[in-house]
Write an enzyme that holds these catalytic residues in place. Structure first.
Site, mmCIF file in Angstrom:
data_model
loop_
_atom_site.group_PDB
_atom_site.id
_atom_site.type_symbol
_atom_site.label_atom_id
_atom_site.label_comp_id
_atom_site.label_asym_id
_atom_site.label_seq_id
_atom_site.Cartn_x
_atom_site.Cartn_y
_atom_site.Cartn_z
ATOM 1 C CG HIS A 65 44.687 44.566 33.483
ATOM 2 N ND1 HIS A 65 44.383 43.745 32.419
ATOM 3 C CD2 HIS A 65 46.047 44.679 33.512
ATOM 4 C CE1 HIS A 65 45.507 43.372 31.823
ATOM 5 N NE2 HIS A 65 46.518 43.917 32.458
ATOM 6 C CG HIS B 49 48.921 40.373 34.270
ATOM 7 N ND1 HIS B 49 50.292 40.445 34.153
ATOM 8 C CD2 HIS B 49 48.415 41.223 33.345
ATOM 9 C CE1 HIS B 49 50.609 41.336 33.224
ATOM 10 N NE2 HIS B 49 49.477 41.816 32.709
ATOM 11 C CD GLU C 180 48.334 39.642 30.060
ATOM 12 O OE1 GLU C 180 47.312 40.337 30.223
ATOM 13 O OE2 GLU C 180 49.422 40.110 29.670
#
Length: 353
Positions: A107, A174, A312
Site C-alpha cells: 500500500h 480501502h 478495492e
C-alpha cells in the site's frame, strides 16, 4: 445539488490540524471525508429504519493514526496491494521498498499524508505531492483525488497522478463496507462481475496463474451470501485466513468508460451498493484479520473477523513480478487516471441481486 460542510476533526501527533468534510445530497445520503489520507470516515445511507453508516472507521484522529494495519477508508498508494519481495526493477535499476507486510511491500504512505483541499459545489479536490524516493519509489509525483456526490446517490472517486520520472503506480480506496450496519458480513449478498481470478500464494501474492472461478468457492457471478462457500478444504480461502483476499479480473463491457464490477446488498436493511470502475481488477477482502486491530472502532466497538468487506478496485498486485499482467508503469510526463463510482440504493430501487 449536494452541499459541503467542514469541521475540525483533530490533530496529528506531528501537530497538524485535520479537517472533516461532509458532503450531503437532498436525498439524505452523506459522505464524511478527512483531509488526512483522503479517508472516507462515514457513508450515511437513508435506510428504511433510518440513517445507516455502512463503512467501518474510528471516532478520533488518535485512533486513525494508531491503526497501522487496516487502512480503514483510506486512499492508498503509491502501490495499492503488494509488491513481492519489496523490490522492483525499472529501466535496468533495482529499487528497494519498505517491507511492511512480511517480506513484501503493501500500500505505501499516501494514507498518512495531509492533503490540501478545495471545494467546488458537490466536489472535493484533494491534492498532495510525493517526493522522489518516498517509500523507495522514483520520481516526484503530483497527486489529485476528487470526490463527488451526486443527487442520484452516486459517490465518485477520481484519481490523477503524474511523475517527472518513470515509476510505478497502483491506487485504490480501502473502505470496509457493512450494509447491515453491524455484526459480520457473511450473510450479505455479493455479486462480482468476473469469470477469472488471480491465484494467490501463502503471502497473498499472485502466483501468475489466472484461473476460472467456475465450479469453485471463488464464483460470485450469480450473487450469493459472502460466507456461503467458506468451508474447510479449499486452499485459496484457507491460506488467507479463512476468507477472501483475492484479485478478480473484471469482465469489462466493451467500449464502456466504467464497467460494473460488484453489487452488494443487505436483505436486513434493504441497502444495496453497485460498484463501477475503469480499473482492470477488484480485490475482495473479507476482513479476515480485523480482529487483530487493537484500536476501537466507531462507538468503541471492537471489530471482529468479517466485520466488513473491502472491494478495492485496482491494477493487479505484484505486477512488476508478472510482465504478462497489465502494466503499472507510469512514464515521466504522462498522467495516470482512474475512476471508481459507488452507487447506493434502498428498498426496491436496486432490484433483486
Amino acid at each position: 445539488m449536494a452541499k459541503i460542510q467542514s469541521k475540525p476533526f483533530g490533530v496529528t501527533k506531528a501537530g497538524e490540524n485535520v479537517t472533516e468534510y461532509i458532503l450531503s445530497n437532498p436525498g439524505g445520503l452523506s459522505v464524511s471525508v478527512l483531509d488526512y489520507g483522503c479517508i472516507i470516515k462515514n457513508i450515511i445511507v437513508p435506510a428504511k429504519s433510518g440513517p445507516l453508516d455502512v463503512v467501518l472507521g474510528h471516532d478520533t484522529m488518535a485512533d486513525y493514526e494508531a491503526d497501522t494495519g487496516t487502512y480503514c477508508g483510506a486512499f492508498v498508494g503509491r502501490y495499492a496491494n503488494r509488491i513481492e519481495g519489496a523490490a522492483f526493477t525499472l529501466g535496468g535499476k533495482k529499487y528497494e521498498l519498505e517491507a511492511n507486510n512480511g517480506p513484501n511491500h503493501l500500500h505505501g504512505c499516501f494514507s498518512r499524508k495531509i492533503y490540501t483541499v478545495k471545494s467546488f459545489g458537490d466536489t472535493l479536490l484533494m491534492e498532495a505531492e510525493s517526493p522522489d524516493g518516498e517509500d523507495g519509489f522514483p520520481g516526484n509525483m503530483k497527486i489529485a483525488v476528487r470526490y463527488t456526490l451526486t443527487d442520484d446517490n452516486a459517490f465518485r472517486m477520481d484519481y490523477r497522478v503524474s511523475s517527472d520520472a518513470d515509476t510505478l503506480v497502483n491506487l485504490t480506496n480501502h473502505s470496509y463496507f457493512n450494509l447491515d450496519g453491524g455484526g459480520n458480513v457473511l450473510g450479505q449478498k455479493l455479486r462480482i462481475y468476473a469469470s477469472r481470478y488471480l491465484e494467490g500464494n501463502e503471502q497473498t501474492c499472485p502466483t501468475g496463474r489466472i484461473l476460472p472461478v467456475e465450479g469453485t468457492p471463488m464464483d460470485f457471478r450469480a450473487g450469493k451470501p459472502i460466507g456461503r462457500d467458506l468451508k474447510p478444504g479449499f486452499t485459496q480461502t484457507e491460506i488467507v485466513g479463512g476468507g477472501y483476499d483475492h484479485c478478480y479480473v473484471i469482465d469489462r463491457a466493451r467500449g464502456a468508460s466504467q464497467s460494473i464490477c460488484a453489487w452488494a446488498t443487505s436483505e436486513k436493511t434493504g441497502v444495496s451498493m453497485k460498484v463501477y470502475t475503469t480499473q482492470p481488477g477488484v480485490q475482495l477482502y473479507t476482513g479476515n484479520f480485523l480482529q487483530d486491530c487493537a484500536v476501537p472502532g466507531k462507538g468503541g466497538a471492537q471489530y471482529e473477523k468479517y466485520s466488513g468487506f473491502a472491494l478495492e478496485t485496482q491494477h493487479y498486485p505484484c505486477s512488476p513480478s508478472h510482465p504478462e499482467f497489465p502494466s503499472t508503469v507510469l512514464r515521466a510526463g504522462k498522467v495516470f487516471r482512474a475512476t471508481t463510482t459507488l452507487r447506493f440504493f434502498t428498498g426496491k430501487q436496486c432490484g433483486r441481486l
